[in-house]
Scaffold this motif. Structure first.
Motif, PDB file in Angstrom:
ATOM      1  N   ALA A   1      50.664  53.816  32.922  1.00  0.00           N
ATOM      2  CA  ALA A   1      50.548  52.839  34.159  1.00  0.00           C
ATOM      3  C   ALA A   1      49.043  52.647  34.254  1.00  0.00           C
ATOM      4  O   ALA A   1      48.388  51.502  34.423  1.00  0.00           O
ATOM      5  N   PHE A   2      48.270  53.626  34.078  1.00  0.00           N
ATOM      6  CA  PHE A   2      46.830  53.407  34.439  1.00  0.00           C
ATOM      7  C   PHE A   2      46.112  52.794  33.440  1.00  0.00           C
ATOM      8  O   PHE A   2      45.403  51.629  33.714  1.00  0.00           O
ATOM      9  N   LEU A   3      46.616  52.947  32.164  1.00  0.00           N
ATOM     10  CA  LEU A   3      45.997  52.173  31.042  1.00  0.00           C
ATOM     11  C   LEU A   3      46.407  50.682  31.106  1.00  0.00           C
ATOM     12  O   LEU A   3      45.618  49.649  30.959  1.00  0.00           O
ATOM     13  N   THR A   4      47.847  50.422  31.611  1.00  0.00           N
ATOM     14  CA  THR A   4      48.108  48.933  31.708  1.00  0.00           C
ATOM     15  C   THR A   4      47.333  48.316  32.795  1.00  0.00           C
ATOM     16  O   THR A   4      46.805  47.397  32.434  1.00  0.00           O
ATOM     17  N   VAL A   5      47.123  48.852  33.892  1.00  0.00           N
ATOM     18  CA  VAL A   5      46.437  48.366  34.979  1.00  0.00           C
ATOM     19  C   VAL A   5      44.928  48.124  34.477  1.00  0.00           C
ATOM     20  O   VAL A   5      44.551  47.113  34.754  1.00  0.00           O
ATOM     21  N   SER A   6      44.461  49.020  33.839  1.00  0.00           N
ATOM     22  CA  SER A   6      43.199  48.888  33.486  1.00  0.00           C
ATOM     23  C   SER A   6      42.947  47.911  32.462  1.00  0.00           C
ATOM     24  O   SER A   6      41.808  47.168  32.701  1.00  0.00           O
ATOM     25  N   LEU A   7      43.769  47.327  31.610  1.00  0.00           N
ATOM     26  CA  LEU A   7      43.783  46.232  30.860  1.00  0.00           C
ATOM     27  C   LEU A   7      43.703  45.001  31.651  1.00  0.00           C
ATOM     28  O   LEU A   7      42.991  44.097  31.343  1.00  0.00           O
ATOM     29  N   LEU A   8      44.560  44.873  32.588  1.00  0.00           N
ATOM     30  CA  LEU A   8      44.711  43.713  33.370  1.00  0.00           C
ATOM     31  C   LEU A   8      43.991  43.560  34.584  1.00  0.00           C
ATOM     32  O   LEU A   8      44.150  42.496  35.259  1.00  0.00           O
ATOM     33  N   PHE A   9      43.461  44.578  34.866  1.00  0.00           N
ATOM     34  CA  PHE A   9      42.802  44.677  36.458  1.00  0.00           C
ATOM     35  C   PHE A   9      41.642  43.520  36.442  1.00  0.00           C
ATOM     36  O   PHE A   9      41.098  43.050  35.553  1.00  0.00           O
ATOM     37  N   ILE A  10      41.079  43.359  37.981  1.00  0.00           N
ATOM     38  CA  ILE A  10      40.252  42.399  38.047  1.00  0.00           C
ATOM     39  C   ILE A  10      39.010  42.263  36.889  1.00  0.00           C
ATOM     40  O   ILE A  10      38.528  43.704  36.665  1.00  0.00           O
TER      41      ILE A  10
ATOM     42  N   SER B   1      41.003  33.669  40.830  1.00  0.00           N
ATOM     43  CA  SER B   1      40.784  34.413  39.470  1.00  0.00           C
ATOM     44  C   SER B   1      41.085  35.991  39.709  1.00  0.00           C
ATOM     45  O   SER B   1      41.799  36.943  39.231  1.00  0.00           O
ATOM     46  N   VAL B   2      40.264  36.437  40.911  1.00  0.00           N
ATOM     47  CA  VAL B   2      40.449  38.002  41.098  1.00  0.00           C
ATOM     48  C   VAL B   2      41.598  38.315  41.771  1.00  0.00           C
ATOM     49  O   VAL B   2      42.424  39.216  41.335  1.00  0.00           O
ATOM     50  N   ALA B   3      42.186  37.277  42.538  1.00  0.00           N
ATOM     51  CA  ALA B   3      43.425  37.750  43.328  1.00  0.00           C
ATOM     52  C   ALA B   3      44.597  37.544  42.192  1.00  0.00           C
ATOM     53  O   ALA B   3      45.448  38.570  42.117  1.00  0.00           O
ATOM     54  N   LEU B   4      44.577  36.730  41.290  1.00  0.00           N
ATOM     55  CA  LEU B   4      45.643  36.367  40.246  1.00  0.00           C
ATOM     56  C   LEU B   4      45.500  37.702  39.314  1.00  0.00           C
ATOM     57  O   LEU B   4      46.611  38.335  38.882  1.00  0.00           O
TER      58      LEU B   4
END
Lengths: 679, 83
Positions: free
Chosen positions: A624-633, A655-658
């Motif tokens: 989950a951490f890696l997934t969020v890292s790839l897609l994060f702000i 863009s940031v919110a998206l």
């Protein structure tokens, strides 16, 4: 940028010298070598900005020729002056309202018929025109013979043959400009006329508007624009004309809705006469260089192979040259300067040391180490554009980009996002509508950049051992899948119905001009340093302050507090406050998440940290951490250029919110699936 | 728009190497204006350089090479010309 040269322009100087300098506007269609000519004439004495209130680049420069000072304004490259796009409106308003002393119309000798279309519009405007018949070398290469004297006689305008890439014809061009200013050339321009079957309509409209056309519009021009259905002129004339006269105009326009084509056809008839007189065409069946190259470069299969090879080469170069250079800059420049500063600040309070060494130098370091990669990307982009290849890349990718409601033109900038999101966002201007530009800008941060791939490569082996490569591949595919999905959804909702038609010129291939590319790289890099650089510096200091205050240690800092505050959200994805803090820190620079974890777990950035983490967190949390890292702000630098390129805080925040919403949703989904799957 | 005579066809249906004369451009003021500026006008002669089953076409019109999407090419009506 420092302009010590005495010919450098600044707004203040312009006003002061308005009496003495001659204003020249450079007009022309895209791919006519207009920028090359502009760069040749002005060199580094140019200022790049945006047209007031627009995201269209405005370039202005100055030069001295034979003791006379000239200010040169490069109008946006447009195919016509119909006021359909921001570029067209800017070009025509400049000529009408700023009234340049001379307009240099750049036309392409190798593609005269098409490139004279803009000239057909320019000659109807109230400014003296000098024609720069550029790319004589390309015309020769394509076996096309153009006779400048014949064209000059047929046009009634000075025509100067040139090859701007080899600086041929500049002296003659200025001689013609000076003769035109002095009214010595003694030519009378022949103007295009509307197609014969509509002359009566034009006469009716002309009569109705006579005496009511406001300055600076020429009456005949305004009447023609009415027949063309030009919205701007139509609105103005409707407001200005007495009701009875407007009614007459309106009736005539209603009865001749096809008048636009009659005007355009009239222009091509005018062009046809010129071309028949001045151009000797190649023998039928003779195949030019461009046609031969396109059989490969634009082929549906081989075109993709060539594109893949070129892109592979770009990344190979980035890692071979860019990465070592980045490393060198980091240790030799940033490291040394930090060393000197540390020595100089040895007796200063601790917080000053922290602010300068971690906050300021951290920011400067990020900016500086971004540069090698950016310079390489800008250079490659400039080269591909200048050679004429960019249109081919767009062409072969168009059918895939179509799915996301975009054009092939947006492919290359997005692809560069794998290297770094910054040039991806900056490259979005190649798209030809505002909607397409915005969509490209919004999608760019979803392309995993090298820094994020680095985080992935660092953590995946510790969590997933032998399966790490597959997990990494899967996560990259997942984020690309998300990108396509977002593109599909956005093009059908926010940008619904805004996909403009795919009609794109395929310019002739030609030898690149290093001066043009060099100046482009210089200006883009400078613009990044000036605008994004300062933003990054501010972000860097703010993040440092959040991480250092109030006590000086990260564990008890405001940033940690923020992490704890967000922990409930983090827990949806199996992230505790420390992983949440690492994510927040990645806003500053993506690789920071590792550095932050290093501080929080008290170990250095080596394999020890990765295995420590794998020991503490479950594979589900890791995934989950890696997934969020790839897609994060996106990182601060990307956010800064998003603001710069979109020209709006609204879209920047969107863009940031998206990205925030997507990363949380996908992260939570992946975590739930992983837990359910027993990880 | 549908072709009305045997020799009229959509630009989309011309094969690579075939020539045609533009008859009409379809609809949409913005699109017509862009097409016109790139050389497409009624009576204008064109040659199809490339037309595979997928992806845009490449057409030479008034001496310039233009890539045009399949949707746009389907709206342009041409008269097929023999060599």
């Amino acid at each position: 940028m420092s302009c010590h040269s005495d010919t450098a322009t600044s707004p203040a100087l312009d006003v002061e010298n308005a009496q003495r300098t001659t204003l020249i506007a450079l007009a022309g269609q895209p791919n006519m070598g207009k920028s090359t000519l502009f760069n040749l004439l002005t060199g580094l004495n140019q200022h790049v900005g945006n047209w007031a209130g627009k995201t269209v680049e405005r370039r202005e420069g100055s030069l001295t020729h034979d003791g006379q000072r000239f200010t040169l304004v490069d109008l946006p490259g447009t195919y016509s002056l119909t006021a359909n796009s921001a570029e067209e409106r800017i070009a025509r308003d400049f000529i009408l309202h700023e009234q340049p002393d001379v307009v240099i119309a750049v036309v392409n000798a190798a593609n005269l018929e098409r490139s004279l279309y803009l000239l057909a519009e320019l000659v109807s405007l109230p400014a003296p025109v000098v024609v720069a018949l550029n790319m004589m070398d390309v015309a020769r290469q394509e076996n096309i013979l153009v006779e400048p004297e014949v064209l000059e006689a047929a046009l009634g305008l000075p025509v100067i043959p040139m090859t701007a890439t080899r600086a041929e014809g500049v002296r003659e061009l200025f001689a013609a400009v000076q003769e035109t200013l002095a009214g010595r050339r003694g030519l009378v321009a022949r103007l295009p006329e509307i197609r014969e079957d509509h002359r009566e309509s034009l006469r009716v409209v002309l009569e109705a508007v006579q005496g009511y056309v406001p300055a600076p519009y020429p009456t005949a021009w305004a009447a023609t624009k009415l027949l063309e259905g030009d919205e701007e002129i139509t609105q103005q004339m409707r407001a200005l004309l007495p009701a009875e006269r407007w009614e007459r105009v309106h009736q005539e326009l209603m009865a001749h809705e096809d008048a636009f084509l009659a005007v355009a056809t009239g222009r091509y008839e005018w062009i046809g006469r010129l071309v028949r007189a001045a151009v000797v065409r190649p023998r039928v069946g003779q195949i030019g260089l461009t046609e031969r190259l396109d059989r490969w470069a634009a082929h549906p299969f081989w075109g993709l192979v060539i594109l893949a090879a070129i892109l592979g080469g770009v990344f190979w170069m980035t890692f071979q040259i860019g990465a070592p250079l980045q490393e060198w800059l980091d240790t030799q420049i940033i490291g040394r300067v930090s060393g000197w500063l540390a020595a100089a600040l040895v007796s200063a309070p601790l917080w000053v040391q922290g602010l300068v060494l971690d906050g300021v130098m951290g920011g400067v370091g990020t900016v500086v180490t971004f540069l090698p990669i950016l310079v390489i990307f800008f250079a490659v982009l400039g080269l591909l554009e200048d050679v004429g290849y960019m249109a081919r890349a767009a062409y072969v990718m168009d059918r895939f980009m179509h799915l996301m409601g975009m054009h092939g033109k947006s492919f290359l900038p997005l692809f560069l996002g794998f290297g770094c999101n910054v040039p991806a966002v900056m490259g979005a201007r190649v798209a030809d509508s505002r909607a397409a530009q915005l969509l490209t800008i919004l999608l760019a941060p979803l392309v995993p950049c090298t820094a994020r791939l680095g985080v992935l490569a660092f953590l995946a082996p510790a969590f997933f051992g032998a399966a790490a490569a597959w997990v990494s591949w899967g996560l990259v595919m997942l984020s690309l899948g998300v990108l396509v999905l977002v593109g599909v959804v956005m093009s059908r909702t926010v940008f619904r119905g805004q996909r403009s038609a795919f009609v794109m010129e395929m310019p002739l291939y030609h030898i690149p001009n290093l001066r043009t590319i060099g100046l482009l790289v210089w200006q883009r890099s400078l613009s990044f340093l000036e605008k994004a650089g300062t933003t990054i510096l501010v972000f860097s200091v703010v993040v440092w302050a959040l991480a250092a205050l109030p006590g000086g240690d990260l564990e008890n800092s405001w940033l940690a507090g923020l992490g704890r505050w967000f922990e409930p959200v983090g827990l949806w994805m199996g992230l505790d406050w420390r992983l949440t803090v690492a994510l927040l820190a990645s806003f500053f620079a993506k690789e920071n998440s590792i550095a932050t974890l290093g501080v929080l777990f008290g170990s250095a950035e080596d394999a020890g940290l990765a295995s420590t983490l794998a020991g503490i967190y479950s594979p589900a949390s890791g995934l989950a951490f890696l997934t969020v890292s790839l897609l994060f702000i996106p990182c601060a630098a990307t956010v800064a250029v998003i603001r710069q390129e979109s020209g709006s805080w609204h879209w920047t925040l969107f863009s940031v919110a998206l990205t925030l919403a997507i990363s949380l949703a996908v992260g939570a989904g992946v975590y739930a699936l992983a837990v359910w799957g027993g990880l | 728009m549908q072709p009305t005579t045997l020799n009229q066809t959509r630009l989309l249906d011309l094969q690579a190497g075939e020539r045609g004369l533009v008859i009409s451009l379809g609809s949409g003021k913005q699109l017509i204006s862009r097409l016109t500026a790139l050389g497409f006008t009624p009576g204008g002669e064109l040659v199809v350089n490339q037309n595979y089953a997928h992806g845009p076409l490449i057409v030479t019109v008034r001496g310039g090479r233009v890539a045009i999407g399949r949707g746009e090419a389907a709206a342009i009506l041409v008269e097929r010309r023999d060599e």
